[in-house]
Scaffold this active site. Sequence first.
Site, PDB file in Angstrom:
ATOM      1  N   ARG A 158     -30.808 123.959  70.431  1.00 55.81           N
ATOM      2  CA  ARG A 158     -30.747 122.549  70.205  1.00 55.81           C
ATOM      3  C   ARG A 158     -29.833 122.020  69.210  1.00 55.81           C
ATOM      4  NH1 ARG A 158     -30.867 120.882  65.615  1.00 55.81           N
ATOM      5  NH2 ARG A 158     -32.140 122.381  64.620  1.00 55.81           N
ATOM      6  N   GLU A 184     -27.595 119.677  57.798  1.00 59.49           N
ATOM      7  CA  GLU A 184     -28.027 118.308  57.792  1.00 59.49           C
ATOM      8  C   GLU A 184     -28.595 117.716  56.468  1.00 59.49           C
ATOM      9  OE1 GLU A 184     -26.582 117.185  60.313  1.00 59.49           O
ATOM     10  OE2 GLU A 184     -26.567 118.684  61.892  1.00 59.49           O
TER      11      GLU A 184
END
Length: 405
Positions: free
Chosen positions: A102, A383
């Site tokens: 991913r 992130e």
Amino acid sequence: MAKEMDMSKTLSPDDILGLDSVFEPDDLEFASIVKKWLDENVREKIGDYFLDATIPARELAEGLGELGLLGMHLDGYGCGGSTATQYGLACRELEAVDSGLRSLVSVQGSLAMFAIHHWGSEAQKEEWLPKMAAGKAIGCFGLTEPDVGSDPSGMKTTAKKDGSDWILNGAKMWITNSPVSDVMVVWAKTEEVDDKGNNVVRGFVVPSNTEGVQTPEIHRKISLRASITGEIVLDNVRLPEDAMLPKAMGLKGPLSCLSEARYGIVFGVTGAARDALLSALEYTGTRVQFDRPLAAFQITQQKLAKAFGQYSQITLLAAHLGKLKDSEKGVRPEQISLGKMVNVDTAMNVCRDLRALFGGSGITSEYPPLRHAVNLETVLTYEGTHEVHQLTLGRTMTGINAFAN
């Protein structure tokens, strides 16, 4: 004589949740296509990729490009223009195999491609986006530095004008795909000053073969091993004036890209939790101890039920944020922070707890829960760290900025 559990009579977590009433039939059909491709091309190999600390990124990128997953939520330039929900469901299937897979898609589409698509010139879009959508070119995103993570305003990478050219110097760290990249989006401080006296941050599209660029790979990772991670070292890298992303000025540029990537994480980690739960159901239903399958013991069912409850919560939160993002109202950054904070932490705990149901076998690569849990340690950090998202939500709720002195 001990009998194994009849797996044909069991309901999957998604069936119990009634997932077909949460998402549109077309969205679920698309997700099943993605799952089928991953099952046929990646799933059986992912344990070896993890142990070998590598992944065939270029080969997979082309396959994922043919499937239409790279930049799928962007419009034009060879991109699919899908809904945010469809993109989220694709991330969910990718992370059900491995977070590294991913990450490859997320960095390509939501960071590098999104930056060019949203902030780039028409020439930059036409040059790079079709190749990246097809998986013929791999991108990376250079923001984090060796000494600068959660506070990007402290970046030390610089971009100085030399005539009409730009000269970039500095280093970026923990960059997914950088050693195999063809193009990188690099953020740097310029000599331009804003109204608060701060040097303005700008983004640059940098071909990876530019003189002065090095992308050494980072080794000895314990987590996210089925992913290629590296640095970006910039030593007097000369770029033409039109290498700058013309529409991005200040930290709004890179932060908007991070919000896109975080959205994919919100959905993605539900796939890791689901995969851990499905594997635990199968294992405990077929593993016999004391003349009974493990699934027949109350404590096993308690753990499975707890994991299912947690999985249901994060799946419904992801679905809600997807609907918001697809609506005219849109989704706000603090809502994405909520999703990343809650979903990653919860999915990691699900995978950790379920690992124990496998006994000694649970520490091998044959079964996925521990691999997912270890990967999610990285996802918890990148992130935006877990703590940063807590402070973001705290600021939203109280109106007090705990980031400031």
